[in-house]
Design an enzyme around this catalytic site. Sequence first.
Site, PDB file in Angstrom:
ATOM      1  N   TYR A   1      -6.386 -12.362   4.060  1.00 11.54           N
ATOM      2  CA  TYR A   1      -6.487 -13.774   4.425  1.00 11.54           C
ATOM      3  C   TYR A   1      -6.561 -14.654   3.163  1.00 11.54           C
ATOM      4  O   TYR A   1      -6.184 -15.834   3.214  1.00 11.54           O
ATOM      5  CB  TYR A   1      -7.767 -14.023   5.235  1.00 11.54           C
ATOM      6  CG  TYR A   1      -7.712 -13.663   6.708  1.00 11.54           C
ATOM      7  CD1 TYR A   1      -6.612 -13.014   7.277  1.00 11.54           C
ATOM      8  CD2 TYR A   1      -8.783 -13.981   7.545  1.00 11.54           C
ATOM      9  CE1 TYR A   1      -6.597 -12.696   8.632  1.00 11.54           C
ATOM     10  CE2 TYR A   1      -8.770 -13.682   8.897  1.00 11.54           C
ATOM     11  CZ  TYR A   1      -7.683 -13.035   9.445  1.00 11.54           C
ATOM     12  OH  TYR A   1      -7.676 -12.727  10.784  1.00 11.54           O
ATOM     13  N   GLY A   2      -7.090 -14.092   2.095  1.00 12.36           N
ATOM     14  CA  GLY A   2      -7.396 -14.879   0.886  1.00 12.36           C
ATOM     15  C   GLY A   2      -6.289 -15.790   0.386  1.00 12.36           C
ATOM     16  O   GLY A   2      -6.537 -16.942   0.042  1.00 12.36           O
TER      17      GLY A   2
ATOM     18  N   ASP B   1     -13.346  -9.423  10.703  1.00  9.33           N
ATOM     19  CA  ASP B   1     -12.923  -9.665   9.322  1.00  9.33           C
ATOM     20  C   ASP B   1     -11.400  -9.504   9.296  1.00  9.33           C
ATOM     21  O   ASP B   1     -10.796  -9.017  10.263  1.00  9.33           O
ATOM     22  CB  ASP B   1     -13.588  -8.637   8.391  1.00  9.33           C
ATOM     23  CG  ASP B   1     -13.201  -8.823   6.923  1.00  9.33           C
ATOM     24  OD1 ASP B   1     -13.089  -9.975   6.473  1.00  9.33           O
ATOM     25  OD2 ASP B   1     -13.002  -7.814   6.213  1.00  9.33           O
ATOM     26  N   SER B   2     -10.813  -9.854   8.160  1.00  8.50           N
ATOM     27  CA  SER B   2      -9.374  -9.629   8.000  1.00  8.50           C
ATOM     28  C   SER B   2      -9.072  -8.128   7.943  1.00  8.50           C
ATOM     29  O   SER B   2      -7.949  -7.715   8.198  1.00  8.50           O
ATOM     30  CB  SER B   2      -8.895 -10.280   6.703  1.00  8.50           C
ATOM     31  OG  SER B   2      -9.573  -9.691   5.600  1.00  8.50           O
TER      32      SER B   2
ATOM     33  N   GLU C   1      -9.198  -2.238   0.698  1.00 10.97           N
ATOM     34  CA  GLU C   1      -8.389  -2.098   1.926  1.00 10.97           C
ATOM     35  C   GLU C   1      -7.597  -0.782   1.905  1.00 10.97           C
ATOM     36  O   GLU C   1      -7.233  -0.263   2.950  1.00 10.97           O
ATOM     37  CB  GLU C   1      -7.469  -3.328   2.028  1.00 10.97           C
ATOM     38  CG  GLU C   1      -7.016  -3.723   3.393  1.00 10.97           C
ATOM     39  CD  GLU C   1      -8.135  -3.954   4.405  1.00 10.97           C
ATOM     40  OE1 GLU C   1      -7.952  -3.452   5.515  1.00 10.97           O
ATOM     41  OE2 GLU C   1      -9.174  -4.585   4.121  1.00 10.97           O
TER      42      GLU C   1
ATOM     43  N   CYS D   1     -16.651 -12.371   7.300  1.00 12.55           N
ATOM     44  CA  CYS D   1     -15.572 -12.653   6.359  1.00 12.55           C
ATOM     45  C   CYS D   1     -15.854 -14.024   5.766  1.00 12.55           C
ATOM     46  O   CYS D   1     -15.939 -15.013   6.513  1.00 12.55           O
ATOM     47  CB  CYS D   1     -14.251 -12.666   7.136  1.00 12.55           C
ATOM     48  SG  CYS D   1     -12.826 -13.138   6.139  1.00 12.55           S
ATOM     49  N   ASN D   2     -16.043 -14.083   4.463  1.00  9.63           N
ATOM     50  CA  ASN D   2     -16.322 -15.383   3.837  1.00  9.63           C
ATOM     51  C   ASN D   2     -15.133 -16.326   3.984  1.00  9.63           C
ATOM     52  O   ASN D   2     -15.296 -17.535   4.125  1.00  9.63           O
ATOM     53  CB  ASN D   2     -16.622 -15.206   2.347  1.00  9.63           C
ATOM     54  CG  ASN D   2     -17.934 -14.507   2.118  1.00  9.63           C
ATOM     55  OD1 ASN D   2     -18.039 -13.287   2.270  1.00  9.63           O
ATOM     56  ND2 ASN D   2     -18.947 -15.263   1.756  1.00  9.63           N
ATOM     57  N   THR D   3     -13.923 -15.753   3.919  1.00 16.12           N
ATOM     58  CA  THR D   3     -12.715 -16.566   3.967  1.00 16.12           C
ATOM     59  C   THR D   3     -12.572 -17.217   5.342  1.00 16.12           C
ATOM     60  O   THR D   3     -12.320 -18.426   5.447  1.00 16.12           O
ATOM     61  CB  THR D   3     -11.488 -15.681   3.640  1.00 16.12           C
ATOM     62  OG1 THR D   3     -11.757 -14.972   2.429  1.00 16.12           O
ATOM     63  CG2 THR D   3     -10.245 -16.498   3.491  1.00 16.12           C
TER      64      THR D   3
ATOM     65  N   CYS E   1     -17.235 -12.136  -0.938  1.00 19.01           N
ATOM     66  CA  CYS E   1     -16.208 -11.589  -0.057  1.00 19.01           C
ATOM     67  C   CYS E   1     -16.762 -10.262   0.426  1.00 19.01           C
ATOM     68  O   CYS E   1     -17.267  -9.465  -0.380  1.00 19.01           O
ATOM     69  CB  CYS E   1     -14.913 -11.384  -0.836  1.00 19.01           C
ATOM     70  SG  CYS E   1     -13.676 -10.378   0.029  1.00 19.01           S
ATOM     71  N   THR E   2     -16.676 -10.030   1.737  1.00 19.14           N
ATOM     72  CA  THR E   2     -17.341  -8.849   2.286  1.00 19.14           C
ATOM     73  C   THR E   2     -16.720  -7.532   1.796  1.00 19.14           C
ATOM     74  O   THR E   2     -17.391  -6.505   1.774  1.00 19.14           O
ATOM     75  CB  THR E   2     -17.345  -8.900   3.825  1.00 19.14           C
ATOM     76  OG1 THR E   2     -16.010  -9.187   4.292  1.00 19.14           O
ATOM     77  CG2 THR E   2     -18.279  -9.975   4.318  1.00 19.14           C
ATOM     78  N   HIS E   3     -15.460  -7.573   1.387  1.00 16.50           N
ATOM     79  CA  HIS E   3     -14.850  -6.359   0.834  1.00 16.50           C
ATOM     80  C   HIS E   3     -15.602  -5.895  -0.426  1.00 16.50           C
ATOM     81  O   HIS E   3     -15.657  -4.702  -0.723  1.00 16.50           O
ATOM     82  CB  HIS E   3     -13.395  -6.614   0.451  1.00 16.50           C
ATOM     83  CG  HIS E   3     -12.433  -6.584   1.599  1.00 16.50           C
ATOM     84  ND1 HIS E   3     -12.338  -7.604   2.513  1.00 16.50           N
ATOM     85  CD2 HIS E   3     -11.515  -5.653   1.976  1.00 16.50           C
ATOM     86  CE1 HIS E   3     -11.400  -7.307   3.415  1.00 16.50           C
ATOM     87  NE2 HIS E   3     -10.887  -6.122   3.097  1.00 16.50           N
TER      88      HIS E   3
HETATM   89  N1  DGL Z   1     -13.265  -9.907   3.513  1.00 12.68           N
HETATM   90  C1  DGL Z   1     -12.823 -11.233   3.379  1.00 12.68           C
HETATM   91  C2  DGL Z   1     -13.876 -12.183   2.849  1.00 12.68           C
HETATM   92  O1  DGL Z   1     -15.037 -11.939   3.009  1.00 12.68           O
HETATM   93  C3  DGL Z   1     -11.444 -11.595   3.009  1.00 12.68           C
HETATM   94  C4  DGL Z   1     -10.519 -10.714   2.258  1.00 12.68           C
HETATM   95  C5  DGL Z   1      -9.075 -11.149   2.459  1.00 12.68           C
HETATM   96  O2  DGL Z   1      -8.555 -10.904   3.534  1.00 12.68           O
HETATM   97  O3  DGL Z   1      -8.481 -11.748   1.527  1.00 12.68           O
HETATM   98  O4  DGL Z   1     -13.565 -13.209   2.306  1.00 12.68           O
END
Ligand code: DGL
Length: 254
Positions: free
Chosen positions: A38-39, A6-7, A148, A69-71, A180-182
């Site tokens: 990453y978003g 993930d990011s 984060e 990570c969805n992104t 988003c996994t966060h």
């Molecule tokens: N955790 C990430 C996701 O699932 C991305 C968060 C990020 O880095 O912006 O999309």
Amino acid sequence: MIGVFDSGVGGLSVLIEIRKALPDADLVYVADRGRAPYGPRSLTEIQRFSAEIADWLIDRGCTTLVVACNTASAAALEELRSAHPGMQIVGMEPAVKPAAVATSSGVIAVFATAATFQGRLFESVVSRFGEGRTVVTTACPEWVELVETGHVEGPMVESAVVKRVVPAIEVGADTLVLGCTHFSFLADVIGRVGGPGTRVIDPAPAVAAQTARVASITEGQGHLVFAASGDRDRLADLARALAGLTADEVFPFP
Ligand code: DGL
């Protein structure tokens, strides 16, 4: 060995589920914290980062990759699969499919990053599964930042969640998709703010179940390795605090 990335710390929400599903598997988790979030980045840039992480994990002997990570999935899943045809690569897609089944109001709210909404994957998920449903999209970069930095409850988190969730409820959403996994780490607050008539859908357990199906790993030592760009000690601290996970070793990435 299964490589998960993930990011940042968001993918730990998937890692917890993978550990439950495969207690003996050896796992390597990469958090690209030095280049997170990453978003707001371009899909091309995220594709490049994802390719670098995948190569690093494969060099270390991973035979299954989980893009937690969805992104990164939105930007790079297809490219990763064509670059590594022999690998099992599990990705994330916003859970519009189960949400379309679960909703009574016909309105689904998806919370994700700006890049996830730009990718072809999101468009295809909505066109395949969202028929007859209204899909409300909300980018929440400040939620990523909160998680984060280890903030998953308290007044600051509450007000950040209210700001994004209440408008979705006001337009009739009864099903809230964590895209988003966060955001899994904010699920309790999101559910509370959404209220008793709403349902929160977190795809992490389904992704872990899919990993267990494809990984064909029957043995391992249950070894857990973390690697991070940026501050790797902070990753280990956050993993303990957020996910109750302690690594056997922590390496720099790359
Ligand atoms: N955790 C990430 C996701 O699932 C991305 C968060 C990020 O880095 O912006 O999309």
